[in-house]
Structures are given as C-alpha cells and as structure tokens.
Design a protein around this motif. Structure first.
Motif, PDB file in Angstrom:
ATOM      1  N   SER A   1       0.827  -1.202   0.000  1.00 61.22           N
ATOM      2  CA  SER A   1       0.000   0.000   0.000  1.00 61.22           C
ATOM      3  C   SER A   1       0.860   1.251   0.000  1.00 61.22           C
ATOM      4  O   SER A   1       1.984   1.258   0.533  1.00 61.22           O
TER       5      SER A   1
ATOM      6  N   SER B   1      -3.773  14.825  -3.758  1.00 59.39           N
ATOM      7  CA  SER B   1      -5.110  14.643  -3.204  1.00 59.39           C
ATOM      8  C   SER B   1      -6.161  14.903  -4.267  1.00 59.39           C
ATOM      9  O   SER B   1      -5.998  15.781  -5.121  1.00 59.39           O
ATOM     10  N   HIS B   2      -7.241  14.151  -4.199  1.00 63.79           N
ATOM     11  CA  HIS B   2      -8.409  14.455  -5.012  1.00 63.79           C
ATOM     12  C   HIS B   2      -9.053  15.740  -4.506  1.00 63.79           C
ATOM     13  O   HIS B   2      -8.724  16.244  -3.435  1.00 63.79           O
TER      14      HIS B   2
ATOM     15  N   LEU C   1     -12.609  12.910  -2.096  1.00 61.13           N
ATOM     16  CA  LEU C   1     -11.588  12.266  -1.274  1.00 61.13           C
ATOM     17  C   LEU C   1     -12.183  11.076  -0.532  1.00 61.13           C
ATOM     18  O   LEU C   1     -13.029  11.249   0.350  1.00 61.13           O
ATOM     19  N   PRO C   2     -11.757   9.853  -0.856  1.00 61.14           N
ATOM     20  CA  PRO C   2     -12.336   8.674  -0.206  1.00 61.14           C
ATOM     21  C   PRO C   2     -11.741   8.442   1.181  1.00 61.14           C
ATOM     22  O   PRO C   2     -10.591   8.801   1.459  1.00 61.14           O
TER      23      PRO C   2
ATOM     24  N   SER D   1      -7.903   7.127   2.228  1.00 58.40           N
ATOM     25  CA  SER D   1      -6.984   7.473   1.144  1.00 58.40           C
ATOM     26  C   SER D   1      -5.602   7.808   1.702  1.00 58.40           C
ATOM     27  O   SER D   1      -5.439   8.124   2.887  1.00 58.40           O
ATOM     28  N   THR D   2      -4.607   7.740   0.828  1.00 55.29           N
ATOM     29  CA  THR D   2      -3.234   8.066   1.217  1.00 55.29           C
ATOM     30  C   THR D   2      -3.144   9.480   1.777  1.00 55.29           C
ATOM     31  O   THR D   2      -2.396   9.734   2.726  1.00 55.29           O
TER      32      THR D   2
ATOM     33  N   ARG E   1      -4.267   9.017   5.371  1.00 54.63           N
ATOM     34  CA  ARG E   1      -3.521   8.055   6.195  1.00 54.63           C
ATOM     35  C   ARG E   1      -2.106   8.521   6.502  1.00 54.63           C
ATOM     36  O   ARG E   1      -1.612   8.330   7.623  1.00 54.63           O
TER      37      ARG E   1
ATOM     38  N   LYS F   1      -9.970  16.994   4.667  1.00 55.63           N
ATOM     39  CA  LYS F   1     -11.122  16.467   3.937  1.00 55.63           C
ATOM     40  C   LYS F   1     -11.850  17.523   3.106  1.00 55.63           C
ATOM     41  O   LYS F   1     -12.454  17.196   2.088  1.00 55.63           O
TER      42      LYS F   1
END
Length: 281
Positions: free
Chosen positions: A87, A106-107, A112-113, A116-117, A120, A267
């Motif tokens: 991962s 980042s999305h 942003l799920p 997500s990296t 985390r 977020k």
C-alpha cells in the motif's frame, strides 16, 4: 541523508504533488525521492508469478515516468527512485525516515475517499506532510492555525519556513470562539468579548513574535477571529495557497490520530494543506 519524498502513481493529482515536491527539494537544497507502491490486485491464493512480474514492471514504468518528469522540471536536482511492494501510505512512511517533508497528492475535497493516502499519511507521519490540492502560484499566501499549543508552534515554524523559502506572505489565524480554544480553559472569558479578544490576542502575538524575529523577510500578519478554529481556518483557506495546522491542538482527545480541525481541513479545504506533528511529544 535529508531529502524530500513524494508519492507518485501517474495520476494528475500525483503529478501536482511531484511538481510541488520538486520545488520543495530545490528550495531546501536536498535530494528528491520519488516513491511508487505497486501491489498484486488479487487475493494471495490467485498469485500468478508471470502476472506479478508484469504488474511490477508496470510499477517500474510509472516510477521511471515520475523520475523523468522531476529531472525535466529541475535538471540539476538529485532524484532517487524507490519502488515498494504494498500500500502507498506504509510505503511512503517507511521511506520517509530522514525526510524533511513528505508530499502527496489529493483528489478534490468532494472526491476524497475514506482511507486514502492523503488522510492516512498525515495521521501517522512524524514529520510534516504536504497534501497538494492545487498548483503553487508564484505569489502565494500561507495561513497557519494558532491556538497556543505546542502543535501550533510546530505549525508556525513550518509555515514561516515555507513562506521564507517561497517568498510568500503569511497570516496566523486564531479562531478562539470555542471552549477548548480559551487559554487555560477559562470559560468566563466568553462572558466578556473585549476580555476574550485581549487575552487571546496576547496569546496569538506571543506565539508569532519569535518567528517574526527569525524570519524578518516574511510579511506576516495576525488574525483573531471570534469563530471556532475550524470555521476561522476554512474562511482563511478560501484565499490561501497553503494552510498549515498542527497534527493536534489544545482540545484534542488523546486517542484521536489527528485533531478534529486538521482532519476537517484535509477532507474539505480548497487549498493545499500541510499537517505538522509536534515532535517534542
């Protein structure tokens, strides 16, 4: 050896992060490490050794693309490659032991799920993590969240350093209209707005003063806002290039990995966000 590390997976989000990381490494005069994590996408019981080799080669190709882009952007920069199996978040953290900064893409906030990296890595890193959400302009504004905590002091240190390196302006923002944000937890201050402004304003100025001395070239202002820290920072982030927060503030529950304000900014903030841990903890 000290370095800047960037996660790269070939997406447009990771390309923005790589561009930020290249500039970060150039300004800090340290090498850049480009890291890509590949993984076999099927259960272990379905391992096909030829398929695994193909997936790994695909990962190597993506990593080569990222390193080539970094070298094109900064021909004199030392660029190192790290290919990891697994991962992305654990891979980056394992390679970031000597890193000055970790940079990830980042999305957009609404995309942003969970897990997500971009969420985390800041939650577990012991060094600053920059989550890049938009390109860095030539003339920018760094917004730093202040609440009188050691975490906020770490955020100010990083924020002033970034502003000095990039020639950007800085605004230190203290949203004090929340019980946990009152100095010493003194709830009586909320009965007298003038006294609240005086006490919290003094906390804000004391927090910023040593960094103004260390970085006199930075155009720095302060903003005391009678709103919650989250509201005050979201408002400031609307015009910021980079929002910087401590990993934890004054009102955090110790069991939380990130403070509520830091988590919310990651977020939902429209700009790039840096989360800075208090390494004295």
């Amino acid at each position: 050896m000290s370095h800047v590390i960037a996660g790269y997976d070939g997406s447009s989000e990771s390309e923005r992060a790589l561009r930020w990381a290249v500039m970060e490494a150039r300004l800090r005069r340290v090498p850049l490490t480009v890291c890509h994590a590949w993984r076999w996408p099927y259960p272990i019981s379905y391992i096909d050794h030829e398929g695994v080799a193909i997936v790994r080669r695909m990962g190597e190709h993506i990593l080569d693309q990222g390193a080539a882009l970094a070298r094109d952007l900064a021909p004199g920069l030392t660029v190192r490659k790290r290919l990891k199996d697994g991962s992305a978040a654990p891979a980056l953290l394992s390679e970031a032991v000597d890193a000055e900064v970790i940079v990830v893409g980042s999305h957009a906030p609404e995309e942003l799920p969970a897990g997500s990296t971009a969420l985390r890595v800041p939650a577990h890193a012991d060094r600053p993590v920059v989550v890049v959400r938009s390109p860095a302009p030539r003339d920018g504004l760094v917004v730093v969240g202040v609440d009188g905590s050691a975490g906020a002091d770490a955020a100010l240190s990083f924020g002033f350093e970034e502003a000095a390196l990039r020639g950007w302006r800085l605004r230190a923002v203290y949203g004090c209209w929340e019980p946990g944000a009152a100095p010493g937890g003194d709830l009586s201050l909320f009965g007298d707005e003038d006294e609240l402004r005086r006490v919290c304003g003094a906390v804000l100025e004391r927090a910023v003063a040593p960094w103004r001395v260390k970085y006199p070239q930075v155009q720095a202002t302060t903003s005391l806002v009678l709103k919650s820290p989250r509201e005050a920072l979201f408002e400031a982030a609307e015009e910021a290039t980079l929002a910087v927060v401590g990993a934890r503030g004054t009102g955090v529950v110790e069991s939380l990995t990130l403070g509520a304000t830091s988590d919310a900014l990651l977020k939902h903030a429209p700009c790039t966000v840096a989360v800075v841990p208090d390494r004295t903890r």
